[in-house]
Each structure stands twice: as structure tokens, then as C-alpha cells.
Scaffold this motif. Structure first.
Motif, PDB file in Angstrom:
ATOM      1  N   ALA A 163       0.795  -1.234   0.000  1.00 18.95           N
ATOM      2  CA  ALA A 163       0.000   0.000   0.000  1.00 18.95           C
ATOM      3  C   ALA A 163       0.820   1.274   0.000  1.00 18.95           C
ATOM      4  N   THR A 164       2.120   1.185   0.249  1.00 17.07           N
ATOM      5  CA  THR A 164       2.938   2.398   0.333  1.00 17.07           C
ATOM      6  C   THR A 164       4.091   2.314  -0.661  1.00 17.07           C
ATOM      7  N   ILE A 165       4.947   3.324  -0.642  1.00 17.34           N
ATOM      8  CA  ILE A 165       6.108   3.318  -1.520  1.00 17.34           C
ATOM      9  C   ILE A 165       7.237   2.460  -0.953  1.00 17.34           C
ATOM     10  N   ASN A 207       1.977   8.233   6.876  1.00 23.61           N
ATOM     11  CA  ASN A 207       2.245   6.823   7.131  1.00 23.61           C
ATOM     12  C   ASN A 207       0.978   6.106   7.591  1.00 23.61           C
ATOM     13  N   VAL A 208       0.270   6.707   8.540  1.00 20.10           N
ATOM     14  CA  VAL A 208      -0.971   6.106   9.038  1.00 20.10           C
ATOM     15  C   VAL A 208      -2.022   6.080   7.932  1.00 20.10           C
ATOM     16  N   LEU A 209      -2.183   7.189   7.223  1.00 26.80           N
ATOM     17  CA  LEU A 209      -3.169   7.252   6.144  1.00 26.80           C
ATOM     18  C   LEU A 209      -2.917   6.166   5.104  1.00 26.80           C
ATOM     19  N   VAL A 214      -4.037   6.117  -0.689  1.00 30.53           N
ATOM     20  CA  VAL A 214      -4.498   7.057  -1.717  1.00 30.53           C
ATOM     21  C   VAL A 214      -3.461   7.026  -2.837  1.00 30.53           C
ATOM     22  N   GLU A 215      -3.877   6.628  -3.998  1.00 32.26           N
ATOM     23  CA  GLU A 215      -2.951   6.453  -5.122  1.00 32.26           C
ATOM     24  C   GLU A 215      -2.198   7.744  -5.459  1.00 32.26           C
ATOM     25  N   ILE A 252      -1.284  10.124  -3.445  1.00 36.05           N
ATOM     26  CA  ILE A 252      -0.227  10.330  -2.451  1.00 36.05           C
ATOM     27  C   ILE A 252       0.918   9.360  -2.710  1.00 36.05           C
ATOM     28  N   LYS A 253       0.599   8.122  -3.029  1.00 41.97           N
ATOM     29  CA  LYS A 253       1.638   7.128  -3.326  1.00 41.97           C
ATOM     30  C   LYS A 253       2.484   7.573  -4.515  1.00 41.97           C
ATOM     31  N   THR A 254       1.831   8.113  -5.534  1.00 40.16           N
ATOM     32  CA  THR A 254       2.545   8.617  -6.722  1.00 40.16           C
ATOM     33  C   THR A 254       3.449   9.777  -6.330  1.00 40.16           C
ATOM     34  N   TRP A 255       2.919  10.731  -5.554  1.00 38.19           N
ATOM     35  CA  TRP A 255       3.723  11.877  -5.102  1.00 38.19           C
ATOM     36  C   TRP A 255       4.907  11.418  -4.257  1.00 38.19           C
ATOM     37  N   GLN A 256       4.665  10.455  -3.330  1.00 40.18           N
ATOM     38  CA  GLN A 256       5.738   9.961  -2.492  1.00 40.18           C
ATOM     39  C   GLN A 256       6.833   9.276  -3.303  1.00 40.18           C
ATOM     40  N   GLY A 257       6.432   8.640  -4.388  1.00 39.38           N
ATOM     41  CA  GLY A 257       7.394   7.971  -5.246  1.00 39.38           C
ATOM     42  C   GLY A 257       8.165   8.918  -6.139  1.00 39.38           C
ATOM     43  N   GLY A 258       7.812  10.189  -6.093  1.00 37.30           N
ATOM     44  CA  GLY A 258       8.499  11.196  -6.893  1.00 37.30           C
ATOM     45  C   GLY A 258       8.173  11.110  -8.371  1.00 37.30           C
ATOM     46  N   ILE A 259       7.063  10.464  -8.692  1.00 36.50           N
ATOM     47  CA  ILE A 259       6.668  10.282 -10.093  1.00 36.50           C
ATOM     48  C   ILE A 259       5.905  11.492 -10.587  1.00 36.50           C
TER      49      ILE A 259
END
Length: 195
Positions: A119-121, A177-179, A185-186, A188-195
Motif C-alpha cells: 500500500a505504500t512506496i 504513514n498512518v493514512l 491514496v494512489e 499520495i503514493k505517486t507523489w511519495q514515489g516522486g513520479i
């Protein structure tokens, strides 16, 4: 009469601090029995691991997730203040240690490790070393004791600062992290991955 009270108070204080130490020891032994590595498999110990996407993350004494554990202490101080009003501080710290150690054991179980990966990066997350996990609990204690001594506004300001700082530096923090663990949230995952 006051000497007897002081001796009894000291004994109670000692009891609860020893109980906290025992909880930490139980956490360490349980993680060992779960097959967690004692220290980083790299064979050495760093004071701070600055790289988030590295095999050293969550393996050394401190990392960019350490502020989250300090915030745990802030939150657990506030929670125990509300639900254990009138109870001695060491008893409240013991409850905070139970919660933190319980989380550390859960966080390093296959179900949560797999959840982080899905679910996370944190695709390569393998869990914490025993050293890192134990230090996470120690940093929670630091946060708890800080919140006990500091004005509420200072504690809240530091928590917000930590969240903003880590959000900016590593695109992750306690809130994200909790969220992402509970309700990914896809975007947020994309943003966290720097994509």
C-alpha cells in the motif's frame, strides 16, 4: 511520616520504571523470537541513517522516522493525561510503553510488513532491526517526557514542525504513514514515489 511517604513514593516510582524496562526487554526478546535481525545486516551501527530508500533505513539507531516516534510520545502523554487523570506519571508512561511496544511488534510482523509493501512506496521494506525498534520505543519515551515538561503549545508546534519537515524532506511523516497504511491514496503514493 513524610519520610515514610517519600520512601513509598520512591518505591512506586522505581516499580513503574522497572516495569517500563521489562516491557522494552520483552519487546526485544519477542522480536528476536520473531526472527528479526539485531542490527543492520551491513554489520555496523550508525547513529543516523539519512537515506530513506536504502537497506539501512529502519536498521540503525535513528532515521527520518524517529520524529514520528517522538510524536507518539507526545500523543501518548496527551492520551494518558485524558484517560488516566490523577494517576502517577510513571504508571502513565508504562501504559504508553505497552502501546508503543505493542505497535513495534505488530509493525514488524509479516502482516504489516506486507501491507507496507503493498500500500505504500516502501516496496523493499523488511521491517526494523531490533536495535531500531528498541530505539523507536526509547524515542517515544523521550517525546512522552518532553510533553510532560513542555507547554502544550510548544509540544504541538514541535509536532507540526516534525510533520512538515519530514513531509518536505522525505515525502512521508506520521500522518501520511498512518493514512497510507489504513486507507491508501494512489495520488499520495505517486507523489511519495516522486513520479
Amino acid at each position: 511520616m513524610s519520610q515514610a511517604f517519600d520512601d513509598r513514593s520512591r518505591q512506586q516510582l522505581s516499580f513503574w520504571f522497572i516495569a517500563c524496562a521489562i516491557i522494552l526487554l520483552v519487546q526485544i526478546v519477542a522480536e528476536h523470537m520473531m526472527g528479526r535481525v539485531a542490527i543492520c545486516t551491513c554489520g555496523y551501527v550508525k547513529l543516523f541513517e539519512p537515506m530513506v530508500n536504502s537497506s539501512g533505513n529502519s536498521q540503525h539507531i535513528a532515521d527520518w522516522y524517529t520524529p514520528s516516534h517522538i510524536i507518539h510520545g507526545f500523543l501518548f502523554f496527551g492520551l494518558t493525561h485524558l484517560i488516566m487523570r490523577g494517576k502517577p506519571l510513571p504508571m502513565r508512561l508504562f501504559v504508553a510503553m505497552l502501546i508503543e511496544s505493542g505497535w513495534e511488534l505488530l509493525e514488524n510482523s509479516p502482516i504489516i510488513i506486507d501491507r507496507y509493501r503493498a500500500a505504500t512506496i516502501s516496496l523493499d521494506y523488511v521491517g526494523d532491526s531490533i536495535l531500531n525498534s528498541a530505539m523507536d520505543a526509547v524515542f517515544m519515551v523521550v517525546g512522552f517526557l518532553f510533553a510532560w515538561r513542555a507547554p502544550v503549545v510548544v509540544t504541538v508546534a514541535i509536532a507540526i514542525f516534525f510533520e512538515l519537515l519530514t513531509g518536505w524532506l522525505i515525502r512521508d511523516n506520521l500522518t501520511l504513514n498512518v493514512l497510507m497504511l489504513v486507507w491508501p491514496v494512489e495520488a499520495i503514493k505517486t507523489w511519495q514515489g516522486g513520479i
